[in-house]
Write a protein that holds these residues in place. Structure first.
Motif, PDB file in Angstrom:
ATOM      1  N   LEU A 196      41.320  31.404  48.888  1.00  0.00           N
ATOM      2  CA  LEU A 196      41.829  31.744  47.567  1.00  0.00           C
ATOM      3  C   LEU A 196      42.560  30.527  47.027  1.00  0.00           C
ATOM      4  N   VAL A 197      42.150  30.008  45.866  1.00  0.00           N
ATOM      5  CA  VAL A 197      42.807  28.799  45.369  1.00  0.00           C
ATOM      6  C   VAL A 197      44.274  29.090  45.089  1.00  0.00           C
ATOM      7  N   ALA A 198      45.121  28.098  45.378  1.00  0.00           N
ATOM      8  CA  ALA A 198      46.567  28.277  45.285  1.00  0.00           C
ATOM      9  C   ALA A 198      47.049  28.319  43.844  1.00  0.00           C
ATOM     10  N   CYS A 199      46.371  27.575  42.978  1.00  0.00           N
ATOM     11  CA  CYS A 199      46.799  27.472  41.581  1.00  0.00           C
ATOM     12  C   CYS A 199      45.622  27.775  40.656  1.00  0.00           C
ATOM     13  N   TYR A 200      45.933  28.321  39.509  1.00  0.00           N
ATOM     14  CA  TYR A 200      44.938  28.659  38.479  1.00  0.00           C
ATOM     15  C   TYR A 200      44.021  29.801  38.887  1.00  0.00           C
ATOM     16  N   GLY A 201      44.218  30.384  40.053  1.00  0.00           N
ATOM     17  CA  GLY A 201      43.337  31.464  40.506  1.00  0.00           C
ATOM     18  C   GLY A 201      43.522  32.745  39.714  1.00  0.00           C
ATOM     19  N   GLN A 202      44.725  32.904  39.092  1.00  0.00           N
ATOM     20  CA  GLN A 202      44.991  34.128  38.345  1.00  0.00           C
ATOM     21  C   GLN A 202      44.076  34.267  37.140  1.00  0.00           C
ATOM     22  N   THR A 203      43.535  33.156  36.682  1.00  0.00           N
ATOM     23  CA  THR A 203      42.680  33.209  35.494  1.00  0.00           C
ATOM     24  C   THR A 203      41.221  33.454  35.860  1.00  0.00           C
ATOM     25  N   GLN A 204      40.934  33.551  37.165  1.00  0.00           N
ATOM     26  CA  GLN A 204      39.552  33.708  37.602  1.00  0.00           C
ATOM     27  C   GLN A 204      39.335  35.112  38.183  1.00  0.00           C
ATOM     28  N   ALA A 205      38.166  35.645  37.943  1.00  0.00           N
ATOM     29  CA  ALA A 205      37.829  36.939  38.528  1.00  0.00           C
ATOM     30  C   ALA A 205      37.643  36.760  40.035  1.00  0.00           C
ATOM     31  N   LEU A 206      38.297  37.596  40.825  1.00  0.00           N
ATOM     32  CA  LEU A 206      38.206  37.489  42.275  1.00  0.00           C
ATOM     33  C   LEU A 206      37.089  38.388  42.790  1.00  0.00           C
ATOM     34  N   ASN A 207      36.211  37.811  43.631  1.00  0.00           N
ATOM     35  CA  ASN A 207      35.204  38.646  44.270  1.00  0.00           C
ATOM     36  C   ASN A 207      35.855  39.428  45.406  1.00  0.00           C
ATOM     37  N   ALA A 208      35.083  40.286  46.046  1.00  0.00           N
ATOM     38  CA  ALA A 208      35.652  41.179  47.069  1.00  0.00           C
ATOM     39  C   ALA A 208      36.282  40.394  48.210  1.00  0.00           C
ATOM     40  N   ARG A 209      35.647  39.271  48.605  1.00  0.00           N
ATOM     41  CA  ARG A 209      36.187  38.484  49.717  1.00  0.00           C
ATOM     42  C   ARG A 209      37.549  37.916  49.359  1.00  0.00           C
ATOM     43  N   ARG A 210      37.684  37.396  48.158  1.00  0.00           N
ATOM     44  CA  ARG A 210      38.966  36.780  47.780  1.00  0.00           C
ATOM     45  C   ARG A 210      40.034  37.836  47.499  1.00  0.00           C
TER      46      ARG A 210
END
Length: 394
Positions: A323-337
């Motif tokens: 899971l990326v540490a930064c900017y990840g909140q703006t991305q849709a997370l798949n089930a694994r993440r």
């Protein structure tokens, strides 16, 4: 110019050419050298973009014996070894303590755009030991063909085991691996491993809840839900072949599982005897070597290229990335993440302490001694505690 002066200068140039001496030449610019624990094509692609824009080459390497080589080269003076190192955060404290890393201002992170769990393990006073890039933690992979859904806890294991075809085991991981086993060993334990006020690593595994959890895992083996003696490779092989319904693993296993063609789902780890488990999570971080002659260039690459929305999206594109540490909140997370985020939020960061290798070694010995029947759970963990808590006597 007087004729004889020109003649003398020409003679000197001719002599230098004949002797192969010539005038001093400027040394070619050394590339920005990055050492990474894993081969990331996306990181190389980012390096090529950086080169195209700045003219400075970027060399990404994944040397064997990464840690040992870095520590040896770091003692040989300026300009030796990599400029940037990318590794799990639990080594960073020892490197920072030895003066091998440049301290990073906390303000260098994009404010409000990084997960708080990412920066916390790297924080020291008012600076960071490195830049957080991604978070990794254990998850449960489950075979969709064999199970209708993943269990919430081991209370469902008996029912699920009865539905499996002959020759298929319910769950597995390498029991001798403390990274994989620690969440279950310490289920329901408020504090099993921590750094005290005197900055000493403390292990407290000789307590009733831990001993009860060890017995619970033994019950899994005795019930036939989990095969004995599984290695990391054997777990992956059996799960990939449909001979294991569930496995405990991490994002680094995804590429291999994808290649196997197995239809799998990913979720958080199941509870043990009704107690939530607390997996370790690690922060893969980028540190700048204090021996680097290109510290400003290294900061530019990390802060203006890698640790940006575009850089993190590219970094996240690798299937093995957590899971990326930064900017990840703006991305849709798949089930694994989503499962990784769940594990991170119910887990604990690996202590970033110079004595962590001692914990890994001692805990591996304790698990081996117990599951092989050489020692009781209490004796195995007491022995490990002595080695971790009183290293001066061992």
């Amino acid at each position: 110019m007087k004729p004889y002066v020109g003649w003398l200068l020409g003679l000197c140039l001719l002599g230098a050419a004949v002797l192969g001496v010539g005038w001093p030449q400027a040394e070619p610019e050394r590339p920005l050298v990055i050492w990474s624990g894993r081969n990331l094509p996306e990181l190389m692609a980012l390096g090529r973009e950086f080169t195209a824009r700045t003219g400075r080459a970027v060399l990404v390497e994944t040397p064997g014996n990464f840690v040992e080589k870095f520590e040896i080269l770091a003692q040989q003076g300026e300009g030796q070894g990599p400029d940037i190192i990318i590794w799990a955060h639990d080594r960073f404290a020892a490197w920072a303590q030895a003066g091998l890393l440049e301290p990073i201002p906390a303000s260098a992170l994009p404010q409000g755009l990084c997960l708080p769990e990412a920066a916390a393990p790297l924080r020291e006073a008012n600076h960071l030991q490195g830049y957080p890039l991604q978070l990794e933690s254990l998850v449960l992979f489950w075979n969709r063909t064999l199970l209708p859904a993943a269990p919430q806890g081991d209370g469902e294991f008996a029912r699920l085991a009865r539905t499996l075809p002959a020759g298929v085991d319910l769950v597995g991981w390498d029991l001798s691996s403390p990274y994989h086993s620690w969440p279950f060993v310490t289920a329901g334990v408020p504090r099993g491993l921590w750094v005290d006020g005197q900055q000493r690593l403390r292990l407290d595994a000789d307590q009733p809840q831990v001993l009860a959890n060890m017995q619970r895992l033994t019950d899994w083996l005795q019930q036939g839900w989990m095969p004995k003696g599984l290695s990391y490779e054997l777990v992956l092989d059996r799960f990939s072949q449909g001979k294991l319904a569930m496995m405990v693993g991490g994002p680094w296993d995804a590429r291999r599982l994808d290649k196997s063609g197995i239809d799998y789902g990913v979720t958080g780890l199941p509870a043990l005897a009704g107690q939530a488990v607390h997996p370790f999570y690690g922060v893969i971080a980028a540190g700048i070597s204090s021996n680097s002659r290109e510290k400003l260039l290294a900061r530019e690459f990390i802060e203006q290229w890698l640790l940006t929305a575009k850089g993190m999206a590219l970094y996240q594109a690798d299937v093995d990335t957590g899971l990326v540490a930064c900017y990840g909140q703006t991305q849709a997370l798949n089930a694994r993440r989503q499962a990784i985020l769940q594990s991170v939020r119910q887990g604990v960061p690996m202590p970033s302490h110079p004595a962590m290798p001692l914990f890994w070694n001692s805990s591996t010995a304790a698990l081996n001694n117990y599951f092989s029947g050489r020692l009781s759970a209490q004796d195995a963990w007491q022995e490990a505690q002595l080695r971790v808590n009183q290293p001066e006597h061992h």
